[in-house]
Write a protein that holds these residues in place. Structure first.
Motif: not given
Length: 224
Positions: A5-10, A18-30, A85-94
């Protein structure tokens, strides 16, 4: 492919990895092609949870402002569960389950983001308090160098430096400070002088337009 992902928060900090001008891979392609993604780290107390939620809401609100995006719940701000729910590319519910553990939900989180977003845009502060203007730095006051008076008289100085083959010269700046010159006088030579001035406890005799010899290295004889 690894998930990231781009960032972690606690409750203590926000770490952007990671630079937010660029994509990451944490929630499915869409979702990866559309959203800045931040991971909320799990904590162990209500106080820590409240602080982590505040940091998370600030991060989200500040990114919306950075990219000149409006705050629109369920559109410009979505959860991982919504993306699944929208894209169905992951099964996460967080973060629904984690929020529920602390008696919290996504609607409350959206309200906090909206509050921070509006306050940041209006005042630059999450609590709505106008940011205090930055006072310009005051220029450093430097001690003034000696401003000795100049005495006018004609005479001859005989230059001699027992420690070297030449006698050093000093040049004075307009503000009264001084710097060592690039030339020197030959030992045992006489030089006409028409002015003298005091500087740091020594008398200096002028031997050219702005070259002065210290009394330590010369003997003055006034003109008859």
């Amino acid at each position: 492919m690894n998930v990231y992902v781009h960032a972690f928060v606690d409750n203590n900090k926000i770490i952007n990895i990671h630079n937010t001008d660029y994509g990451v891979w944490g929630a499915g392609p869409a979702a990866n092609n559309r959203y800045v993604q931040v991971e909320l780290c799990q904590v162990n107390s209500e106080d820590q949870f409240a602080r982590s939620i505040s940091n998370d809401a600030y991060y989200v609100a500040s990114k919306l402002i950075q990219y000149n995006l409006p705050y629109i719940a369920n559109k410009t701000v979505v959860s991982h569960h919504q993306a699944a729910q929208w894209w169905g590319q992951t099964t996460h519910t967080d973060p629904d389950g984690y929020f529920a553990k602390w008696g919290y939900d996504m609607n409350q989180f959206n309200q906090l983001i909206e509050k921070y977003y509006n306050n940041l845009k209006a005042t630059g502060s999450v609590d709505g308090t106008p940011a205090q203007p930055v006072q310009p730095a005051q220029p450093e006051v430097k001690p003034q160098p000696d401003q000795p008076s100049i005495s006018l008289h004609n005479g001859v100085v005989k230059a001699n430096n027992p420690a070297s083959f030449a006698v050093p010269l000093l040049s004075f700046n307009a503000d009264g400070s001084a710097e060592e010159g690039t030339r020197g006088l030959a030992n045992n030579t006489g030089w006409f002088t028409d002015q003298s001035r005091m500087y740091q406890g020594h008398k200096y005799y002028r031997v050219s337009t702005n070259e002065w010899v210290e009394d330590t290295y010369c003997q003055f004889t006034p003109s008859a």
